[in-house]
Structure formats: structure tokens, C-alpha cells
Design a protein around this motif. Structure first.
Motif, PDB file in Angstrom:
ATOM      1  N   ARG A 121      -0.651  13.565  -3.208  1.00 30.20           N
ATOM      2  CA  ARG A 121      -0.122  14.713  -2.559  1.00 30.20           C
ATOM      3  C   ARG A 121      -1.040  15.047  -1.249  1.00 30.20           C
ATOM      4  N   ASP A 122      -0.539  15.808  -0.322  1.00 34.52           N
ATOM      5  CA  ASP A 122      -1.445  16.014   1.091  1.00 34.52           C
ATOM      6  C   ASP A 122      -2.014  17.417   0.540  1.00 34.52           C
ATOM      7  N   VAL A 123      -2.689  18.070   1.618  1.00 36.59           N
ATOM      8  CA  VAL A 123      -3.635  19.106   1.367  1.00 36.59           C
ATOM      9  C   VAL A 123      -2.586  20.403   1.040  1.00 36.59           C
ATOM     10  N   ASP A 124      -1.223  20.282   1.421  1.00 37.08           N
ATOM     11  CA  ASP A 124      -0.311  21.317   1.135  1.00 37.08           C
ATOM     12  C   ASP A 124       0.412  21.050  -0.152  1.00 37.08           C
ATOM     13  N   ASP A 125      -0.109  20.190  -0.921  1.00 40.56           N
ATOM     14  CA  ASP A 125       0.635  19.671  -2.134  1.00 40.56           C
ATOM     15  C   ASP A 125       1.913  19.353  -2.078  1.00 40.56           C
ATOM     16  N   GLN A 126       2.137  18.770  -0.845  1.00 49.02           N
ATOM     17  CA  GLN A 126       3.472  17.950  -0.691  1.00 49.02           C
ATOM     18  C   GLN A 126       3.124  16.582  -0.954  1.00 49.02           C
ATOM     19  N   PRO A 127       4.100  15.910  -1.154  1.00 57.26           N
ATOM     20  CA  PRO A 127       4.089  14.397  -1.495  1.00 57.26           C
ATOM     21  C   PRO A 127       3.681  13.827  -0.318  1.00 57.26           C
ATOM     22  N   LEU A 128       2.770  12.906  -0.218  1.00 56.80           N
ATOM     23  CA  LEU A 128       2.158  12.128   0.833  1.00 56.80           C
ATOM     24  C   LEU A 128       3.151  11.111   0.999  1.00 56.80           C
ATOM     25  N   ASP A 129       3.766  10.846   2.557  1.00 54.57           N
ATOM     26  CA  ASP A 129       4.337   9.561   2.917  1.00 54.57           C
ATOM     27  C   ASP A 129       3.595   8.477   2.636  1.00 54.57           C
ATOM     28  N   GLY A 130       4.347   7.376   1.987  1.00 56.58           N
ATOM     29  CA  GLY A 130       3.443   6.384   1.634  1.00 56.58           C
ATOM     30  C   GLY A 130       3.215   5.519   3.017  1.00 56.58           C
ATOM     31  N   THR A 150       0.850  -1.064   0.175  1.00 62.34           N
ATOM     32  CA  THR A 150      -0.242  -0.149   0.083  1.00 62.34           C
ATOM     33  C   THR A 150       0.950   1.423   0.154  1.00 62.34           C
ATOM     34  N   ALA A 151       2.015   1.221   0.879  1.00 58.85           N
ATOM     35  CA  ALA A 151       2.840   2.533   0.797  1.00 58.85           C
ATOM     36  C   ALA A 151       3.647   2.533  -0.570  1.00 58.85           C
ATOM     37  N   ASP A 152       4.057   1.463  -1.297  1.00 61.26           N
ATOM     38  CA  ASP A 152       4.406   1.511  -2.460  1.00 61.26           C
ATOM     39  C   ASP A 152       3.353   2.297  -3.653  1.00 61.26           C
ATOM     40  N   LEU A 153       2.136   1.708  -3.450  1.00 61.00           N
ATOM     41  CA  LEU A 153       0.978   2.221  -4.320  1.00 61.00           C
ATOM     42  C   LEU A 153       1.033   3.853  -4.062  1.00 61.00           C
ATOM     43  N   PHE A 154       0.992   4.347  -2.899  1.00 62.98           N
ATOM     44  CA  PHE A 154       1.117   5.743  -2.574  1.00 62.98           C
ATOM     45  C   PHE A 154       2.148   6.327  -3.469  1.00 62.98           C
ATOM     46  N   ARG A 155       3.176   5.960  -3.264  1.00 64.57           N
ATOM     47  CA  ARG A 155       4.395   6.364  -3.787  1.00 64.57           C
ATOM     48  C   ARG A 155       4.405   6.518  -5.283  1.00 64.57           C
ATOM     49  N   ARG A 156       4.029   5.313  -5.909  1.00 66.39           N
ATOM     50  CA  ARG A 156       3.713   5.226  -7.398  1.00 66.39           C
ATOM     51  C   ARG A 156       2.473   6.140  -8.060  1.00 66.39           C
ATOM     52  N   ARG A 157       1.533   6.398  -7.049  1.00 64.65           N
ATOM     53  CA  ARG A 157       0.546   7.365  -7.644  1.00 64.65           C
ATOM     54  C   ARG A 157       0.947   8.469  -7.656  1.00 64.65           C
ATOM     55  N   GLY A 158       1.920   9.070  -6.615  1.00 63.04           N
ATOM     56  CA  GLY A 158       2.273  10.276  -6.628  1.00 63.04           C
ATOM     57  C   GLY A 158       1.468  11.256  -5.763  1.00 63.04           C
TER      58      GLY A 158
END
Length: 109
Positions: A56-65, A46-54
Motif C-alpha cells: 500500500r502507498d502512504v494514502d493506503d491505496q494499492p501500490l502499482d506493481g 518484482t511487479a508481481d511480487l508487489f501485487r501479491r504482497r498487496g
């Protein structure tokens, strides 16, 4: 369908099966290692999926997987709990909006 909705649809979370598996693990502690290994595999995937999908959080920062994976697993667990408490009425995913609403209220306070 949301990521959490996809997870809920892909797994069979019937209460009796979850309870039965818990009883088996309590009776045979060696099974716990396998259960924990599967949980870690799910978290990693699931963490890898988040990283692959890129994502973003509410501040447009990458969401930590890992954070994303933790939230997905937490929502799945809360949704299952709500479904179980309801007497397993409806589909499991029917309880996802309530789980999301409860978490929103928690984080907003």
C-alpha cells in the motif's frame, strides 16, 4: 530484511564483473537482447511480487506493481553506484541507507 536488501544480497554486483559484462555487450550487440530480456523478467517478477504482497502507498491505496518494481531497481542501481564510488568499501547493502536517504531528500524537495 527489506525487499531491496534481499535483492542486493541475492546478486553478485561486484564492480569488475558489472564492467566486464558491459564490455562484452558492447563488443557483441546480440548479447544486449538477452540482457534486456533478463531485465524485463526481473521487472515483471518484482511487479508481481508487489501485487501479491498487496503493498500500500502512504494514502493506503494499492501500490502499482510497476512503480514498485521501478523503485526497487532504481534503489539497487543507486546503491551499487554509491558502493562503487566508495571504492567498494564494505558490503553493497551497507550503502542502501544512504541511497534511501538521497531519494527521500529528492522527493521531499
Amino acid at each position: 530484511m527489506t525487499l531491496v536488501g534481499t535483492v542486493l544480497a541475492a546478486h553478485d554486483f561486484r564492480h569488475d564483473e558489472v564492467h566486464h559484462k558491459g564490455e562484452l555487450v558492447r563488443g557483441e550487440p546480440r548479447l544486449l537482447a538477452r540482457q534486456l530480456w533478463r531485465f524485463e523478467q526481473t521487472m515483471t517478477a518484482t511487479a508481481d511480487l508487489f501485487r501479491r504482497r498487496g503493498e500500500r502507498d502512504v494514502d493506503d491505496q494499492p501500490l502499482d506493481g510497476e512503480v514498485g518494481a521501478f523503485l526497487v531497481v532504481s534503489l539497487v542501481r543507486l546503491t551499487h553506484q554509491l558502493w562503487s564510488v566508495s571504492g567498494e568499501r564494505g558490503e553493497l547493502a551497507d550503502h542502501l541507507p544512504v541511497a534511501v536517504s538521497q531519494l527521500r531528500r529528492l522527493f521531499a524537495s
